[in-house]
Motif scaffolding. Sequence first.
Motif, PDB file in Angstrom:
ATOM      1  N   CYS A  93     -19.007  15.963  47.978  1.00 12.95           N
ATOM      2  CA  CYS A  93     -17.792  15.168  47.357  1.00 12.95           C
ATOM      3  C   CYS A  93     -18.627  13.577  47.716  1.00 12.95           C
ATOM      4  O   CYS A  93     -18.343  13.166  49.006  1.00 12.95           O
ATOM      5  N   GLU A  94     -19.255  12.735  46.830  1.00 16.40           N
ATOM      6  CA  GLU A  94     -19.445  11.395  46.759  1.00 16.40           C
ATOM      7  C   GLU A  94     -18.334  10.794  47.838  1.00 16.40           C
ATOM      8  O   GLU A  94     -18.347  10.142  48.717  1.00 16.40           O
ATOM      9  N   THR A  95     -17.126  10.789  47.340  1.00 17.73           N
ATOM     10  CA  THR A  95     -15.309   9.675  48.015  1.00 17.73           C
ATOM     11  C   THR A  95     -16.044  10.362  49.548  1.00 17.73           C
ATOM     12  O   THR A  95     -15.701   9.154  50.440  1.00 17.73           O
ATOM     13  N   ARG A  98     -18.676   7.978  50.860  1.00 19.41           N
ATOM     14  CA  ARG A  98     -18.635   7.265  51.166  1.00 19.41           C
ATOM     15  C   ARG A  98     -18.009   6.348  52.210  1.00 19.41           C
ATOM     16  O   ARG A  98     -17.903   5.650  53.082  1.00 19.41           O
ATOM     17  N   LEU A  99     -16.476   7.407  52.168  1.00 20.61           N
ATOM     18  CA  LEU A  99     -15.477   6.839  53.824  1.00 20.61           C
ATOM     19  C   LEU A  99     -16.167   7.317  54.863  1.00 20.61           C
ATOM     20  O   LEU A  99     -16.230   6.452  55.165  1.00 20.61           O
ATOM     21  N   LYS A 192      -8.070   7.465  48.426  1.00 21.98           N
ATOM     22  CA  LYS A 192      -9.565   7.830  47.642  1.00 21.98           C
ATOM     23  C   LYS A 192      -9.575   9.563  48.166  1.00 21.98           C
ATOM     24  O   LYS A 192     -10.167   9.989  47.388  1.00 21.98           O
ATOM     25  N   GLN A 195      -7.497  11.357  45.374  1.00 24.09           N
ATOM     26  CA  GLN A 195      -8.462  10.931  44.591  1.00 24.09           C
ATOM     27  C   GLN A 195      -9.564  12.182  44.373  1.00 24.09           C
ATOM     28  O   GLN A 195     -10.431  12.402  43.050  1.00 24.09           O
ATOM     29  N   SER A 196     -10.118  12.296  45.476  1.00 23.60           N
ATOM     30  CA  SER A 196     -11.264  12.612  45.705  1.00 23.60           C
ATOM     31  C   SER A 196     -11.283  14.541  45.164  1.00 23.60           C
ATOM     32  O   SER A 196     -12.153  15.029  45.287  1.00 23.60           O
TER      33      SER A 196
END
Length: 289
Positions: A93-95, A98-99, A192, A195-196
């Motif tokens: 999961c990209e989100t 990133r977090l 975020k 949204q993920s």
Amino acid sequence: MSEPLSTRSLCWDLHCHSSYSDGILSPQALVERASNQGVTTLALTDHDTTAGLPELLSAALDCNLDIVTGVELSTQWAGSSIHVVALNFPLDCETIQRLTIAAEHGRILRAQELAERLEKCLKIPDSHSGQLLSQAQQLANGAVIGRPHFAQVLCERGYVANTAQAFKKFLGAGKVGDVKSQWPELVEVVEKVRQSGSVPVLAHPGAYKMTRTKLRRLIETFQSAGGLAVELSTPAHTPDFSLWLTGYLNERGLAASIGSDFHGPSAWSELGASKPLPLKVVQPVWSLF
Ligand code: AMP
Ligand code: MN
Ligand code: MN
Ligand code: MN
């Protein structure tokens, strides 16, 4: 292969830590201990990292244990450090990636600031500057660095007798080592995570030492940003607090989560040992997975 869910009595533990953050046990050892304790579904929620999840998932293949992916994200809101658990996301999961990358970087900067503040407070001479930081980094040994590592440094250097004292005098809320300037805002993180597609859970609200009025405001803010569940059953909560929170979650239509916040063998918590959720009166977080 896991037994079918319907034939097992279920025991959920959706909050614990491994040696990839400030826990004592490896993911493999956590899986073994959780199985022995009768846990049927485990989420590993290390602070600001998902690095332990691949090891956890592969260790659980040999056991009768289901895994939910998780992470405990550090945030700030209204002057307090607030923890948000994200549950049930794909490993890629990209989100979430990133977090956690941003948070791990934030932790490195925070450790530098924390060490500098401690050096000043303890009147450590400039000639010894940097030693606290490098000792904490050595103790972390590649794991996500946090206040527990500095607590151990303060113990080893004889400034305090134990970890509890280190938090009370130097690292706890409002003390010199309570550096939270690096954490992202709660609302931004919750938005975020939601949204993920993963489930944002407010961690241990009873641990924040807030008035009920401020707690209601925190929970409302969390929910407005997309928060879906709140930890109800966790060792940080007294029976009185849990009763109040049960009512408030129902009022707001929020789901409830359960976790031990296990960091290692201690008298304080055990994997799978949190009081079961009162399923007749609350919606469990797993109904959202
Ligand atoms: P950090 O993630 O660096 O902000 O450090 C917070 C962590 O420190 C928590 O997740 C706990 O594991 C630990 N901690 C917080 N308060 C105490 C305390 N009073 N005694 C021992 N450990 C604590
Ligand atoms: Mn911790
Ligand atoms: Mn926490
Ligand atoms: Mn935790």
